[in-house]
Each structure stands twice: as C-alpha cells, then as structure tokens.
Design a protein around this motif. Structure first.
Motif, PDB file in Angstrom:
ATOM      1  N   SER A 190       0.844  -1.184   0.000  1.00 45.68           N
ATOM      2  CA  SER A 190       0.000   0.000   0.000  1.00 45.68           C
ATOM      3  C   SER A 190       0.882   1.237   0.000  1.00 45.68           C
ATOM      4  O   SER A 190       2.047   1.177   0.410  1.00 45.68           O
ATOM      5  N   GLU A 191       0.332   2.355  -0.454  1.00 44.29           N
ATOM      6  CA  GLU A 191       1.063   3.616  -0.444  1.00 44.29           C
ATOM      7  C   GLU A 191       0.100   4.758  -0.183  1.00 44.29           C
ATOM      8  O   GLU A 191      -1.103   4.638  -0.422  1.00 44.29           O
ATOM      9  N   ILE A 192       0.675   5.875   0.293  1.00 46.94           N
ATOM     10  CA  ILE A 192      -0.129   7.053   0.556  1.00 46.94           C
ATOM     11  C   ILE A 192       0.654   8.303   0.176  1.00 46.94           C
ATOM     12  O   ILE A 192       1.855   8.396   0.460  1.00 46.94           O
ATOM     13  N   VAL A 193      -0.007   9.233  -0.492  1.00 45.74           N
ATOM     14  CA  VAL A 193       0.552  10.541  -0.768  1.00 45.74           C
ATOM     15  C   VAL A 193       0.304  11.386   0.471  1.00 45.74           C
ATOM     16  O   VAL A 193      -0.841  11.756   0.762  1.00 45.74           O
ATOM     17  N   CYS A 194       1.339  11.658   1.221  1.00 40.01           N
ATOM     18  CA  CYS A 194       1.154  12.216   2.561  1.00 40.01           C
ATOM     19  C   CYS A 194       0.525  13.608   2.549  1.00 40.01           C
ATOM     20  O   CYS A 194      -0.239  13.940   3.449  1.00 40.01           O
TER      21      CYS A 194
ATOM     22  N   HIS B  78      -3.414   3.907  -2.277  1.00 41.93           N
ATOM     23  CA  HIS B  78      -3.424   2.849  -3.294  1.00 41.93           C
ATOM     24  C   HIS B  78      -3.090   1.549  -2.593  1.00 41.93           C
ATOM     25  O   HIS B  78      -2.238   1.527  -1.692  1.00 41.93           O
ATOM     26  N   TYR B  79      -3.777   0.458  -2.999  1.00 37.24           N
ATOM     27  CA  TYR B  79      -3.578  -0.834  -2.352  1.00 37.24           C
ATOM     28  C   TYR B  79      -3.341  -1.929  -3.387  1.00 37.24           C
ATOM     29  O   TYR B  79      -3.917  -1.913  -4.477  1.00 37.24           O
ATOM     30  N   ALA B  80      -2.533  -2.904  -3.004  1.00 35.37           N
ATOM     31  CA  ALA B  80      -2.426  -4.116  -3.797  1.00 35.37           C
ATOM     32  C   ALA B  80      -3.736  -4.894  -3.668  1.00 35.37           C
ATOM     33  O   ALA B  80      -4.411  -4.832  -2.638  1.00 35.37           O
ATOM     34  N   GLU B  81      -4.102  -5.617  -4.716  1.00 40.95           N
ATOM     35  CA  GLU B  81      -5.360  -6.356  -4.704  1.00 40.95           C
ATOM     36  C   GLU B  81      -5.426  -7.351  -3.548  1.00 40.95           C
ATOM     37  O   GLU B  81      -6.488  -7.603  -3.000  1.00 40.95           O
ATOM     38  N   SER B  82      -4.286  -7.902  -3.200  1.00 41.06           N
ATOM     39  CA  SER B  82      -4.250  -8.945  -2.174  1.00 41.06           C
ATOM     40  C   SER B  82      -4.628  -8.447  -0.787  1.00 41.06           C
ATOM     41  O   SER B  82      -4.949  -9.252   0.097  1.00 41.06           O
ATOM     42  N   VAL B  83      -4.609  -7.119  -0.581  1.00 38.11           N
ATOM     43  CA  VAL B  83      -4.900  -6.587   0.762  1.00 38.11           C
ATOM     44  C   VAL B  83      -6.098  -5.649   0.781  1.00 38.11           C
ATOM     45  O   VAL B  83      -6.493  -5.188   1.856  1.00 38.11           O
TER      46      VAL B  83
END
Length: 126
Positions: free
Chosen positions: A49-53, A59-64
């Motif tokens: 996962s990632e976040i624009v602070c 944004h997340y990977a499908e698996s999570v």
C-alpha cells in the motif's frame, strides 16, 4: 533525506489484527509518498500500500484491499498500516519506503522509492 523506522510487528493468529507504524525523521513527509512493502526469504519484495502524505491519496495491492488501511499523521511524521483479517500468507517482513517529490501515487513501483526502513516481522499462525 528521511530516515524511516518501522514498528508494530509481532505474532498473531489468523483473523487477528496488527497496526504497523513507519516513523520518519530528518525530513517531513509532506513531499513524500510513503509505501509499505513486504518480503519473505527467497521471494521478491511485494508492494502492499502507499499514501501521498500531503494529499491523503491511497493505493492498495489487490491482495490486501478491504483488509488493510493506510493512513498518515503528518503532525507525528508517521504512516500507519492497519492490518485486519490477517492470514498465514501475510507472514513477511514489512518495510516502508519513501518516494520523494511526487504528489501522486507511484503504483508501488519499487524503483520510485528513495529511502527504506529496515523492516518489522509479521507472523500469522493458522
């Protein structure tokens, strides 16, 4: 340059929850995308996962998707990863990375990340 330190890993049973923290020092997270990745021995690193602070875009990977939630506390310069409904296949070393100078998600492309923490172990037992 930002220095990253992860914490919050541990051992839980399947179905349990953990919250990981990625604390930054040396620079503020305002100009960074912070991502969580995981890696098991002998396997490639996987983006989680990632976040624009500055914007809060995630944004997340499908698996999570639906199980993990990423968030940021800019006052504490810390990004969190709330992990629910954990399964044994989530067992990995989780590390955070920082991508400098972007205001959009980078689709968890590993080469976009400039700085890395050392990781924290997450173990999920059946």
């Amino acid at each position: 340059e930002v220095h990253l330190v992860e914490s919050g890993g541990g051992s839980v049973q399947a179905g349990g929850s953990l919250r990981l923290s990625c604390a930054g020092s040396g620079d503020t997270f305002d100009d960074y995308v912070i991502g969580w990745f995981r890696q098991a021995p002998g396997k490639e690193r996987e983006g989680v996962s990632e976040i624009v602070c500055s914007e809060g875009t995630t944004h997340y990977a499908e698996s999570v998707k639906g199980r993990f939630t990423i968030s940021v506390d800019n006052a504490k310069n810390t990004v969190y990863l709330q992990m629910n409904s954990l399964a044994p296949e989530d067992t990995d070393v989780y590390c955070c990375g920082a991508a400098f100078g972007t205001k959009v998600v980078v689709e968890l492309r590993e080469h976009e990340f400039d700085y890395w923490g050392r990781g924290t172990q997450v173990t999920v037992s059946a």
